[in-house]
Enzyme design. Structure first.
Site, mmCIF file in Angstrom:
data_model
loop_
_atom_site.group_PDB
_atom_site.id
_atom_site.type_symbol
_atom_site.label_atom_id
_atom_site.label_comp_id
_atom_site.label_asym_id
_atom_site.label_seq_id
_atom_site.Cartn_x
_atom_site.Cartn_y
_atom_site.Cartn_z
ATOM 1 N N ASP A 116 -6.050 4.229 -3.876
ATOM 2 C CA ASP A 116 -6.224 4.273 -2.427
ATOM 3 C C ASP A 116 -7.685 4.461 -2.054
ATOM 4 O O ASP A 116 -8.175 3.887 -1.069
ATOM 5 C CB ASP A 116 -5.370 5.396 -1.829
ATOM 6 C CG ASP A 116 -5.597 6.753 -2.485
ATOM 7 O OD1 ASP A 116 -5.978 6.799 -3.685
ATOM 8 O OD2 ASP A 116 -5.389 7.778 -1.819
ATOM 9 N N ASP A 154 0.871 -1.175 0.000
ATOM 10 C CA ASP A 154 0.000 0.000 0.000
ATOM 11 C C ASP A 154 0.911 1.228 0.000
ATOM 12 O O ASP A 154 1.503 1.579 1.018
ATOM 13 C CB ASP A 154 -0.904 -0.018 1.229
ATOM 14 C CG ASP A 154 -1.933 1.106 1.237
ATOM 15 O OD1 ASP A 154 -2.039 1.804 0.206
ATOM 16 O OD2 ASP A 154 -2.617 1.279 2.253
#
Length: 257
Positions: A111, A6
């Site tokens: 995201d 991430d």
């Protein structure tokens, strides 16, 4: 096992997941656009050793990244060291939600996509407001599984840094929670106004979203400041620091089936 990346503008999180999606360990480093796949492998290997993690078989790698250069590096890393084609989150993947007419989904970042994916899985059949408190703070609004709209504004640390960068005499102030709106010196006054103003901004946005939607909503907070915001903003129903990581895995499984 699965490896999940991430990548945000400030930090990059690497998570090791069991085959059932349970997060075993997460380690963070500063996002570095200049890092090569070989340098990252050295870091990755050292983190596994420090955390005493043995990887027997990697079933998949996936990445959500807002930094294209790092995405490319991770694609090289996955292929060179593990012979895996990494799964990259983007708007073209199969998604569990649709867009209300008038929305343009082309610019939606990965995201934001993964936050929505996981929120819909964990809290189905509800109207949702999802706040992600990071370098930028974003919010997404869904009516059941239809994306209605959202917003983006500077994160609280970004706000502190911008004030210092654009003024000649104001000092650089570290983010700090302060229990008053009446600071006694310049530093306290900056902290008091920005911190409490930020809380007020979030509360007002939630109020206006519910007003425009005409219905109640379940409010989720994620990201670095989600715990603090959850304590200060009573309108937030739940804080979920690993919403993004789980969302990447959920989207991966949805598209691999």
């Amino acid at each position: 096992m699965y490896i999940v990346f991430d990548v945000g503008n400030t930090h990059m999180c690497t998570s090791i997941l069991r085959n059932d999606g349970f997060v075993l360990e997460t380690f963070r480093k500063s996002t570095d656009e200049g890092m090569t796949e070989d340098e990252f492998y050295t870091f990755f290997k050292s983190m596994l050793e420090v955390n005493e993690i043995q990887i027997d078989e990697i079933k998949g790698m996936m990445v959500s990244s807002v930094v294209p250069m790092v995405t490319q590096m991770l694609e090289y890393f996955a292929k060179k060291y593990f012979d895996i084609d990494i799964f990259v989150v983007d708007i073209n993947k199969k998604l569990p939600f649709t867009f209300e007419d008038g929305n343009n989904p082309r610019g939606m970042g990965p995201d934001r996509i993964i936050d929505i994916v996981q929120a819909l899985k964990e809290y189905p059949d509800r109207n949702l407001i999802i706040f992600d408190f990071g370098t930028a703070t974003t919010y997404e609004v869904l009516k059941k599984n239809v994306y209605v709209g959202g917003g983006i504004f500077p994160g609280i640390r970004t706000t502190f840094n911008a004030l210092f960068g654009k003024t000649a005499r104001l000092p650089k102030v570290e983010y700090c929670e302060i229990g008053t709106v009446l600071g006694k010196d310049t530093v306290e006054q900056i902290q008091a106004a920005i911190f409490n103003g930020y809380i007020g901004q979030v509360k007002y946005l939630i109020e206006k979203i519910k007003e425009e939607l005409g219905e109640d909503c379940f409010v989720i907070a994620t990201g670095g400041l989600s715990k603090i915001m959850g304590e200060k903003v009573e309108e937030i129903d739940v804080c979920s620091s690993r919403l993004s990581i789980r969302g990447i895995y959920t989207l991966y499984k949805m598209n691999m089936e």
